[in-house]
Scaffold this active site. Structure first.
Site, PDB file in Angstrom:
ATOM      1  N   GLY A   7     -11.856  -5.927   3.142  1.00  0.00           N
ATOM      2  CA  GLY A   7     -12.798  -6.958   2.742  1.00  0.00           C
ATOM      3  C   GLY A   7     -14.198  -6.372   2.653  1.00  0.00           C
ATOM      4  O   GLY A   7     -14.671  -5.698   3.570  1.00  0.00           O
ATOM      5  N   GLU A  55       0.823  -1.204   0.000  1.00  0.00           N
ATOM      6  CA  GLU A  55       0.000   0.000   0.000  1.00  0.00           C
ATOM      7  C   GLU A  55       0.859   1.257   0.000  1.00  0.00           C
ATOM      8  O   GLU A  55       0.583   2.215  -0.725  1.00  0.00           O
ATOM      9  CB  GLU A  55      -0.927  -0.014   1.218  1.00  0.00           C
ATOM     10  N   ASP A  84     -11.515  -8.529  -1.477  1.00  0.00           N
ATOM     11  CA  ASP A  84     -12.266  -9.782  -1.527  1.00  0.00           C
ATOM     12  C   ASP A  84     -13.751  -9.480  -1.416  1.00  0.00           C
ATOM     13  O   ASP A  84     -14.154  -8.405  -0.992  1.00  0.00           O
ATOM     14  CB  ASP A  84     -11.818 -10.762  -0.437  1.00  0.00           C
TER      15      ASP A  84
END
Length: 237
Positions: free
Chosen positions: A81, A14, A204
């Protein structure tokens, strides 16, 4: 713009994507094992740092940005997520607020997610910063295949992958996405009276058993989050 902005990434991938945009880079200052690098992104002074994973690392990093570097506000960028229905891989979330999904003092009369003896447990992102991110997203044609929603960030010191745990978190605090740092950054920013905003790109899917047109790609998700940070800073100029 004469303000100094703290930018926090939890993981190296990141930070690396954000570093691509960093100019006039100064030698890093190491504090508490973290390398704080001052420079400019699109001409705006920033302090870029990798906090490390988890709530304690994130809170400590935020406090250093406030106390040592005297930043004016804080951006947290990275992956997460998806929890909100309809969010897919590489869609993005900008924080409305942030809470801890793993705080539970209910045996003492507090609601789950409520921090004992604090008047605030859901930390509100700065509305002007949120709107600037939305504006930046709309202007960049790169993001056209994806969506951006404003929603709650839920944080905890655990990687959430079990379907039962996901459902429990949804019922508890109805977040747009789940990760491990945002609420701690928001908490520390709140205590220091510093505006904050969180940008997360989904790595995800929220719904078990739903096929995604995109494969998991942490690097691309981190790149997309970093790109939106860059666009956001352009919006502030």
């Amino acid at each position: 713009m004469d303000k100094k902005i703290g930018i926090i990434a939890a993981m190296e991938v990141e930070k690396a994507m954000l570093s691509i945009f960093l100019k006039e880079e100064q030698p890093p200052v190491k504090i508490a094992g973290m390398d704080f690098t001052e420079g400019k992104i699109e001409g705006i002074p920033v302090v870029l740092v990798k906090s490390g994973v988890g709530k304690v690392n994130a809170a400590l990093c935020t406090q250093i940005l406030c106390s040592y570097f005297s930043v004016d506000f804080i951006i947290n960028s990275g992956v997460a997520g998806a929890m909100a229905e309809g969010l897919g891989i590489f869609d993005l979330v900008v924080s409305s607020d942030a809470v801890y999904h793993d705080v539970d003092a209910s045996d003492f009369g507090y609601r789950p997610t409520e921090i004992p003896q604090m008047t605030c447990s859901n930390f509100l992102a700065d509305k002007k910063l949120v709107q600037a991110i939305k504006n930046a997203f709309e202007k960049d044609k790169f993001f056209r295949p994806y969506k951006l929603i404003e929603g709650r960030i839920a944080s905890g010191d655990q990687f959430v992958s079990d379907p039962k745990l996901k459902q429990s978190i949804k019922e508890l605090c109805n977040p747009a996405c789940v990760e491990m740092e945002g609420a701690a950054i928001a908490h520390a920013a709140y205590l220091n009276s510093k505006p904050f905003v969180i940008i997360r790109c989904m790595s995800d899917m929220a719904e078990e058993g739903v096929d995604s047109p995109e494969p998991f790609n942490e690097e691309k998700a981190a790149d997309m989050s970093a790109r939106l940070v860059r666009d956001f800073l352009l919006e502030l100029k």
